[in-house]
Design a protein around this motif. Sequence first.
Motif, PDB file in Angstrom:
ATOM      1  N   ILE A  86     -16.253  35.022 -18.424  1.00  0.00           N
ATOM      2  CA  ILE A  86     -16.568  36.382 -18.864  1.00  0.00           C
ATOM      3  C   ILE A  86     -15.258  37.175 -18.886  1.00  0.00           C
ATOM      4  CG2 ILE A  86     -17.747  38.522 -18.220  1.00  0.00           C
ATOM      5  CD1 ILE A  86     -19.885  36.736 -18.860  1.00  0.00           C
ATOM      6  N   LYS A  87     -15.036  37.859 -19.990  1.00  0.00           N
ATOM      7  CA  LYS A  87     -13.816  38.672 -20.078  1.00  0.00           C
ATOM      8  C   LYS A  87     -13.842  39.756 -19.011  1.00  0.00           C
ATOM      9  CE  LYS A  87     -11.485  38.382 -24.298  1.00  0.00           C
ATOM     10  NZ  LYS A  87     -10.285  39.154 -24.439  1.00  0.00           N
ATOM     11  N   PRO A 113     -11.738  42.984 -18.680  1.00  0.00           N
ATOM     12  CA  PRO A 113     -10.677  43.911 -19.105  1.00  0.00           C
ATOM     13  C   PRO A 113      -9.964  44.624 -17.950  1.00  0.00           C
ATOM     14  CG  PRO A 113     -12.550  44.080 -20.568  1.00  0.00           C
ATOM     15  CD  PRO A 113     -12.983  43.207 -19.428  1.00  0.00           C
ATOM     16  N   SER A 167     -23.616  38.579 -15.993  1.00  0.00           N
ATOM     17  CA  SER A 167     -22.159  38.568 -16.127  1.00  0.00           C
ATOM     18  C   SER A 167     -21.414  38.400 -14.799  1.00  0.00           C
ATOM     19  CB  SER A 167     -21.701  39.880 -16.785  1.00  0.00           C
ATOM     20  OG  SER A 167     -22.161  40.981 -16.030  1.00  0.00           O
TER      21      SER A 167
END
Lengths: 321, 231
Positions: free
Chosen positions: A255-256, A258, A313
């Motif tokens: 999962i990205k 940021p 997530s």
Amino acid sequence: MNLIYEGKAKRVFKDPNSKDRVIIEFSDSATAGDGAKKDTFPGKGAIACDISEILFSYLEGKGIDTHYVKRLKGPQLLCKKVSIFPVEVVCRNIAAGSFCKRYGIERGTVFEKPLVEFFLKDDSLHDPLITMGAITRIKLVTRDIIQFLIRVTLSVNYYLSELLKQQNLTLVDFKLEFGKTEDETIVLADELSPDSMRIWDSKSVSLDKDVFREEKGDLVSTYKMLLDTLRAASPEDVDIAKEVVQVIVEPKSGIKNPPGEVTKKALVRLGFAEVDDVRVGKVFNIVLKKPITTEILNHLNIMNVKLLSNPISEKHKVRLE
Amino acid sequence: MAIAVLRYPGTNNEEDVLRALSVIEGADPFLVPSRKGLAGLEKADGIFIPGGFSYGDYLRAGAVASVETITEGVRDLAENGLPVIGICNGFQILAEMGLLPGALLPNESAHFICKWVYLKVNGKTTLFTEGLEDAVIRLPIAHAEGNYYCSAEDLETINDENRIPFRYCNEAGEISDLSNPNGSIQNIAGVLSQKGNVLGLMPHPERASRQILGSTDGLHIIENFVRATKC
């Protein structure tokens, strides 16, 4: 009654009325030095049983899960049937006994923080000290269970120490055994008596089995004195100790993240060229007003799924260390 | 029709939503503070969850609101087929409560993004997109966590079931990474529930509901929602 197990100072019978209960009978015998020293003391079993009854009920009242169900006639307790973990848990506040021999430390040295040690339950190997690493490598119990046992042992230490402190007594050290019931609840088992703990008065005089080990007085009258003292104590005056557990929530791999990427860039910009990746998660310090139990661990899992983490997530873990 | 416009502590788009609804014939919007609980939903024929920062976006955007009592009532009504629309933080709440698949992650840039975007409307008619099929519309976004993500399985399901009514695109209607403002998987801007009566949408149709605001494209979506409450 059907005998299930016979120990050095206790016998365990099947409960004729229930298949998930057992009857534990306290005997009058006492052993010391890994069974090298042995004797019988009429009346000792009944007193040890009385003390166990008082202390188990007290800990149950404070929210700790134990195997204790109720007192029966004679030196017998009705208990939940458990499969005992193959490790004994020892908690020490003050150096005494085998600890002093092992490390050459003076008897009576007070520890800054209580020490929890594990011993392998194996008579043929003379119950050796065992490290946490070894426990998990030879798969005696899982790492999570070890952490749980340490936390419960420290809670037991707090509650027993505080109760004894009321009567100007000091809990020096004690040994616990834990087991799992049919419904997978981990409970404190075995006994809670001066056979398995060291208790000193204000002049460091023993009120426990050391009287027998070191031939310092009459075992039965010493145990009786401790029993009377415990009966005079006020369990309700012992405050509930708050427990802190940590819940760690992290982004799932793949999962990205940021916030982590931005942090990484900033660290590299600051000159920390060695930083390859940063993932940002969350830590929750949850303060509980109850000792940690199997039920509470289940609750923490539900808290995670329902609110603390988003299972789509994020992954979560509960840290008891 | 009676439309409950929910306000959680920290919701701040409810006035815009009430104004947009007020010009639509047949719409009878009323504000419901979330503390009213289930009683606040009694008369509702439809539910509008506006954007904002419910509970300060603490924990995760929408997470705390998703476990409120009134939200449980929204779930029951939605499962009974009542039209529900969640915009921005409303979408985050619907996703957090599991009424819609997936999650809204932090934007790929890690920035709060406030700008106008183009959306390509799916060709398949849905409750909310009737009359807008295959159109390119223009709505504003304003969010920090609008990066739509879901599992590969869910992605397949919502594609197969035509449950992605809106995707970020360019002016020409081309859907590409260049027209993706926040990193959303497959440029997804909005998703529908399986029954099609619940829509979650990151862009703000209520902020594109009058000419003076720069676009009236959003009004169509809200009108469709109001019409759905009458059926």
